[in-house]
Design an enzyme around this catalytic site. Sequence first.
Site, PDB file in Angstrom:
ATOM      1  CG  ASN A   1      -9.994   0.818  -0.619  1.00 25.01           C
ATOM      2  OD1 ASN A   1      -9.018   1.015   0.123  1.00 25.01           O
ATOM      3  ND2 ASN A   1     -10.796  -0.215  -0.481  1.00 25.01           N
TER       4      ASN A   1
ATOM      5  NE  ARG B   1     -11.364   0.686   3.799  1.00 27.54           N
ATOM      6  CZ  ARG B   1     -10.576  -0.381   3.882  1.00 27.54           C
ATOM      7  NH1 ARG B   1      -9.830  -0.731   2.862  1.00 27.54           N
ATOM      8  NH2 ARG B   1     -10.540  -1.104   4.968  1.00 27.54           N
TER       9      ARG B   1
ATOM     10  CG  HIS C   1     -14.957  -4.638   8.531  1.00 27.23           C
ATOM     11  ND1 HIS C   1     -14.849  -5.879   9.109  1.00 27.23           N
ATOM     12  CD2 HIS C   1     -14.241  -4.701   7.395  1.00 27.23           C
ATOM     13  CE1 HIS C   1     -14.072  -6.648   8.372  1.00 27.23           C
ATOM     14  NE2 HIS C   1     -13.686  -5.963   7.317  1.00 27.23           N
TER      15      HIS C   1
ATOM     16  CD  GLU D   1     -16.422  -1.596   3.264  1.00 26.70           C
ATOM     17  OE1 GLU D   1     -15.567  -1.228   4.053  1.00 26.70           O
ATOM     18  OE2 GLU D   1     -16.395  -2.705   2.702  1.00 26.70           O
TER      19      GLU D   1
ATOM     20  NE  ARG E   1      -6.999  -9.981   8.707  1.00 27.45           N
ATOM     21  CZ  ARG E   1      -7.864  -9.042   8.359  1.00 27.45           C
ATOM     22  NH1 ARG E   1      -8.541  -8.400   9.283  1.00 27.45           N
ATOM     23  NH2 ARG E   1      -8.058  -8.741   7.099  1.00 27.45           N
TER      24      ARG E   1
END
Length: 401
Positions: free
Chosen positions: A7, A90, A180, A385, A241
């Site tokens: 990742n 990823r 996601h 993940e 955010r």
Amino acid sequence: MKILVINAGSSSLKYQLLDMDDESVIAKGNCDRIGIDGHIKHTTFDGRTVDVDCTFPTHTEAFEKLVDVLTKGDASVLKSMDEISAVGHRIVQGAEVFDRTTLVTDEVIKQIDDLAELAPVHNHPHALALWACKKVIPETTPQVVVFDTAFHQTMPEKAFMYGLPYECYEKFHVRKYGFHGTSHRFVSQALADAMGKDIKDLKIVSCHLGNGSSITAVEGGKSIDTSMGFTPLDGVIMGTRCGAIDASAVTFVASKLGLSPSEMSDYLNKKSGFLGVSGISSDNRDLSAAAHEGDKRAILAGEMLRYEIKKYIGSYAAVMNGLDAVLFTGGIGENSDDLRADVCRDMEYLGIKLDEKVNEGMRGKLMKISAPDSKVEVWVVPTNEELLIARDTKALVESMK
Ligand code: AMP
């Protein structure tokens, strides 16, 4: 079969080496501060560690060090890199180009880099890491890319289009992509398995709540709508955010503060959310602590998130014409029992009834938390993940044999 999962970010390269015979983690770590100076933190399954400063001018040197710690020294776990059957990466943005896990070729890396305009923070570093990996890992080792956006490519047009002039979509590819996806796919399948049901028969609302949060309607195993949009800024309020706001507020604030488009983007992505509303922190734990002390803005930020999650659950139940299960995952979803209780409170009309006792103190475990007579099941499902990337990589490599 051993699979290395990567990742990569602009200055970091997180990795996990998995033994896919039993899906256990052999080693994991992070090459950090790439392009600045360099640091590697590496831990093996039996607790051996490497934690040293390095020199990482680019991702290539970080990969070289990663190969070094995996194969040499006190914390090594491999005799040679030939023991690795494949590498799974990823990738954040696959746009409409990639709707599934894909084998890496030079052309694929170029296509990922070409999508950088749609994911400036992520895709170019991903491409750099892919080139670096190709240089360092044996050429015979297949590399595979797994996209955050791919799971959401099943959304219908009416869900992914914005009400902008059509040329924005045709010329600039402006549409909802969703993110996601790897997590939503993993947890919704894990939930179906735990419920002992075929995912094709289920209507699920998957709430991935962490530093970044997104909520997805999963019908019959497919994403049909999701809260994040063109970028991961959309949807519910997050750590830094803002989530969904009226687009006119963006142009209004930019002109009031005299901010350029990129400065305004920073304002919305890095200075807003929990941090912006509370003025305290982007971290849910800090916010909860401040809320317990009675801080009004910390309480407000927490209430906003809870309210927005409720709205998504209701709206997704409406578009799916029903609901079988709601799941919570991510750092907040897996750990924050009070948030889960608040979200599920007063949802009886929808068939949601929590077992408050089971929910209380429940952290990070696969567990049903709804009451036995709840029409809709509510679950905590820990996400993983890396494991899904490794499973996808294994499946693709095996299908090539
Ligand atoms: P993630 O991005 O999935 O790693 O999630 C990070 C978020 O999870 C942060 O806002 C943390 O404060 C929150 N979090 C982690 N552990 C806990 C916990 N035990 N209770 C409440 N929130 C937590």
